[in-house]
Design an enzyme around this catalytic site. Sequence first.
Site, PDB file in Angstrom:
ATOM      1  CD  GLU A 220     109.088 113.232   7.571  1.00 51.23           C
ATOM      2  OE1 GLU A 220     109.176 113.646   8.742  1.00 51.23           O
ATOM      3  OE2 GLU A 220     108.451 112.214   7.259  1.00 51.23           O
TER       4      GLU A 220
ATOM      5  CE  LYS B  85     104.220 113.243  -0.558  1.00 50.08           C
ATOM      6  NZ  LYS B  85     105.068 113.850   0.498  1.00 50.08           N
TER       7      LYS B  85
ATOM      8  CG  HIS C 151     111.056 107.769  13.287  1.00 55.07           C
ATOM      9  ND1 HIS C 151     110.457 108.013  14.492  1.00 55.07           N
ATOM     10  CD2 HIS C 151     110.130 108.073  12.341  1.00 55.07           C
ATOM     11  CE1 HIS C 151     109.219 108.426  14.302  1.00 55.07           C
ATOM     12  NE2 HIS C 151     109.000 108.481  13.013  1.00 55.07           N
TER      13      HIS C 151
ATOM     14  CD  GLU D  58     108.467  53.244  13.668  1.00 51.55           C
ATOM     15  OE1 GLU D  58     109.695  53.324  13.863  1.00 51.55           O
ATOM     16  OE2 GLU D  58     107.959  52.512  12.788  1.00 51.55           O
TER      17      GLU D  58
ATOM     18  CG  ASP E 130      99.773  44.233  10.001  1.00 49.85           C
ATOM     19  OD1 ASP E 130     100.489  43.871   9.051  1.00 49.85           O
ATOM     20  OD2 ASP E 130      99.890  43.807  11.168  1.00 49.85           O
TER      21      ASP E 130
ATOM     22  CG  HIS F 235     104.475 105.894   7.580  1.00 50.13           C
ATOM     23  ND1 HIS F 235     104.598 105.503   8.898  1.00 50.13           N
ATOM     24  CD2 HIS F 235     104.669 107.230   7.561  1.00 50.13           C
ATOM     25  CE1 HIS F 235     104.844 106.577   9.644  1.00 50.13           C
ATOM     26  NE2 HIS F 235     104.899 107.627   8.855  1.00 50.13           N
ATOM     27  CG  ASN F 236     108.198 106.037   9.487  1.00 47.13           C
ATOM     28  OD1 ASN F 236     108.425 107.090   8.898  1.00 47.13           O
ATOM     29  ND2 ASN F 236     107.706 106.005  10.715  1.00 47.13           N
TER      30      ASN F 236
ATOM     31  CG  ASP G 202     112.358 110.863   8.539  1.00 48.64           C
ATOM     32  OD1 ASP G 202     112.764 112.020   8.351  1.00 48.64           O
ATOM     33  OD2 ASP G 202     111.686 110.519   9.517  1.00 48.64           O
TER      34      ASP G 202
ATOM     35  CB  SER H 213     101.210 114.165   3.473  1.00 50.89           C
ATOM     36  OG  SER H 213     102.034 113.779   2.401  1.00 50.89           O
TER      37      SER H 213
ATOM     38  CD  GLU I 294     107.876 108.694   5.334  1.00 54.24           C
ATOM     39  OE1 GLU I 294     107.487 109.849   5.596  1.00 54.24           O
ATOM     40  OE2 GLU I 294     107.540 107.690   6.000  1.00 54.24           O
TER      41      GLU I 294
END
Length: 846
Positions: A477, A526, A443, A252, A277, A398-399, A430, A610, A428
């Site tokens: 976007e 934005k 997307h 063990e 031991d 982003h995305n 989209d 951008s 962001e």
Amino acid sequence: MFINEVPRLRDILSSRFLLRRHVYVTRAAAKSPVRDDEWTLKCGRSTPSLLRRSVPVAQSGARCLTTAMYCLRSEPELSRAEQILRSARRQKVIQANVTLLGMEGDSDLQFLLQGGDLLKVLSPSWKKTRYFRLMEDCKTIWRESKRTFKDSQTFSLDDISSVRLGRQSEGLRKNTEDQVEGRCFSIMFKSRRKNLDLIASSEEEAKQWFNSLQKVLSNRNNLNIQQKTEHWISSCLRKADKNKDDKMTQSELKNFLRLINIKVDDDYAEMLFQKCDKSKSGHLSGEEIEHFYDLLTHREEIDVIYGAYAKTTGFMSSQNLVDFLKKEQREKATLADAHNIIQKHEPDENAKEKKLLSKDGFLIYMHYPETLVLKPDHREVYQDMSQPLNRYFISSSHNTYLMEDQLSGPSSTEAYVRALLKSCRCVELDVWDGSDNEPVIYHGYTLTSKILFRDAIKSIKEYAFKTSDYPVILSLENHCSVEQQEVMAHHLSSILGSALVTSPLGEGMPTDFPSPEELKGKFLIKGKRLNKLEASFAPEAAEADDADVTEEDESNNEDEDEQKEDEKRKVKKKLKLAKELSGMVVYCKSVHFHSFEDARQNLSFYEMSSFKEQKALALAEESANSFIRHNVDKLSRIYPAGSRTDSSNYNPVPLWNAGCQLVALNFQTTCTDMDVNQGRFLVNGKSGYILKPAFLRDVDTEFDPITLTRGDWLKHKTLHVLVVSAQQLPKMNNKKFSFVDPLVKVQVYGVPADVAERQTVAVENNGFNPAWNESFQFDVYVPDLALVRFTIEDHDSTSGNEFIGQYTLPFNSLNMGYRQVPLLNKNGDVLSSAGLFVHIMVLDAE
């Protein structure tokens, strides 16, 4: 010890670390065939450890271990006596872990240990009852499985990122009705593991689960590294104790060493076993397990450091501690500071009364947050937040809506939540026309799934200011028809309410951005705008502008060759813009970039462009100073190339060097670039805003990161890093005979002249307590822009190294002296028990 004394320390450490430095584990010489597990580990001491655990809150981690070697498993039916014995052992385990958490007698913890039935939700038609409870280790949640031949499942509390009360997950909103709102809660996980959506039998029970989980999670998070280590080792000991008799056989013991990531051969295991031991009974129990624990966790490097300053009969006096803090840690320490440390960390009441710090107390202190490599004051907001918005680097995504790739990956409101909780301040959206007159986010022209714009805005509002109070920019976007743009404007107004900035702050036409401090708790839009902001202060000119604008589409910002093709075709996308949506754009009006000269002559401060990464990187390299001056007045957003369909990232550092504020990355992708981004925004209270250096805020600056000249930015420093050791590195896979061969990389990011990398040798087959004792030196010329990254990898000469953990922070945030470096996994989450131990020194270069 000043820096010129580091070599002496290194020599001392080298001689006393021999066992660990070449841990190295070598094949045992044998005439008979060599088995995979016949290795020799040169990493033990022949004398008992001096470190006796006596941490009050843990009631001695080692002593807890002697009662903590038990867990449930499927077994044949037990006799009454065996059932009583099992129950007693279970209570001992629970008591040990309850004590460690400091939750003795806590009703919330008892509720979780008892557990109960909950309705698990996967779909509108799949809702099934499952029994959940907290296991004896107070770390693992167990749930039964009804599937045939499938074991019941568990997950660790360390894997939970948050618990949400109500229908606050995408799954619960989609798969349940409004009337069960108060009975719902969700467990959100740190990795990409799916959330666990649950329904309790009543609102009171849901609140009880929520509050209880929150409390235990909070208590676990407040444990220091030493306490987490003791808990982890305790769990491994229980796993190794196969027959659950609170004793450890030699077999063990070998299994335990494998679990904690150390490879040993039979001879070494037998030697270690015989040493402990004392009773010669053939197994270890009670104090023998304590002795084994002490041998295992003894840290030689701490002995060396403590011994160099403990001048008072083997203890550190208050003055000794002040000397250590001043000379090694380079802190402005006083006797009062030393007394506070002793009062807080010394476990021996007699030593505490005499204002002495024992070795145990010193070890405890060295595991607390104040000894981390990140300066304590930089963990809070320490920068001036009253300057105009464009003077800050701003954490940007982003995305943001994507969970995976950009071709067929899922979109989710959860992606916004995760980014915001990581202090992202620009997300962001989209947006495209959807059915039933409801705009959707996805997307475009791909197979990615869709989410409602309305749901995304609700999630953003809910989580925008959980991590940071500072403003969030919604980068639209917009591909929608006028009708659905009006719906967008309605949702933004009705959901965000007064938190949405729809007109300039103050009286009259502004001449500069407001500050992050002025915009606390606010949202900025934005996007495209029909006219100049000035027109809103001259009503007679407001109707002169046409309602057509160039479509806000990142794909329009092509490379030069593509632009020339477009010019030949003379095709220009046009978009009808709803006045309601246009009017919400105040400080971040999107415009096309033509040239720096054009921007200087014709653009107002609030008009921003951008840039695709290739264009931005070219400008940062070929026209760096012009780009920097442009970014003194204007905001610039950079985004990944469209060719990155796998949602990969680019290196953000050259863009920060050029003063770009909004360097947007794919937050859903784990990679070095995201690690560096997380490191940049680690400081200043994780506010998502970092004040740019003065030379990036000066309109007449001469700074150029490519061709360095003399100026305020040139502050030549020498960085000395001594990589000492690491602790409790995780195994990279669950194979029984798999062990890591760790090596450490130290990297500097910044201006090209500062970029450098060094690495240690690999320590073979030891992820538990590898030691290197290797020193490196770096020249850093522009420290205000530099970052330092520590990475640990599992060395593999055939297939390439495998990532274990990393930590990145700004150069100016380095704490000098002996420091613990926390390690983050590939998802950016803390590896709870693992750490790297280093010595840092920064000196002015001669």
